[in-house]
Design a protein around this motif. Structure first.
Motif: not given
Length: 158
Positions: A22, A41-44, A50, A52, A67
């Motif tokens: 991620a 943290w960004e989800a794909p 994703g 971490h 995530n």
């Protein structure tokens, strides 16, 4: 030590997906005139889960955090809300092994219109742990993202 997660399989909700690193960004949040910096943290933005990358690898003590989106970009976690305590989650690692976990806890926590303190309390589920665990995170409900759905699973050693 430990394996990098590469693939997730959850039979009960027919989930099969790649796990990729991620991406994270630093965000600033202002509350009561003070600015606080946090890692977000960004989800794909694809049909993938994703990882971490600052969290534990598979098979070692610590919290492995994954995530994914539930209502956009392939909706990889669209059925995550249907998981129940006792359901199994399997993760394939870069060591060629499958790691099996059993759902121990399912939470829906408010994320919108709550204090920074409450959001930090929610985020505790992404922190390192003194036990081996898997944590899955997505937004909730289906047509929004006002809450976080968090699944915590414990390893199963056959």
């Amino acid at each position: 030590k430990g394996a990098i997660p590469l693939w997730i399989h959850i039979d009960v909700i027919a989930l099969e997906a790649n796990i990729i690193p991620a991406q994270s960004t630093i965000v600033e949040v202002e509350e009561d005139g003070e600015t606080h910096e946090f890692i977000q943290w960004e989800a794909p933005d694809e049909e993938a889960v994703g990882w971490h990358t600052n969290t534990a690898r598979l098979g070692v003590v610590g919290n492995t955090v994954l995530n994914g989106h539930h209502n956009a970009y392939g909706r990889v976690f669209r059925n995550l809300a249907y998981l129940q305590e006792g359901d199994y989650i399997q993760i394939y690692g870069n060591d060629g092994e499958w790691y099996t976990y059993v759902v121990a806890n399912k939470m829906v926590l408010p994320e919108w219109n709550v204090t920074l303190e409450k959001r930090m309390e929610n985020a505790v589920w992404t922190l390192p742990s003194q036990d081996e665990r898997l944590t899955l995170i997505t937004c909730w409900p289906e047509q929004s993202n006002t809450h976080r759905l968090i699944i915590v699973a414990r390893p199963v050693h056959w």
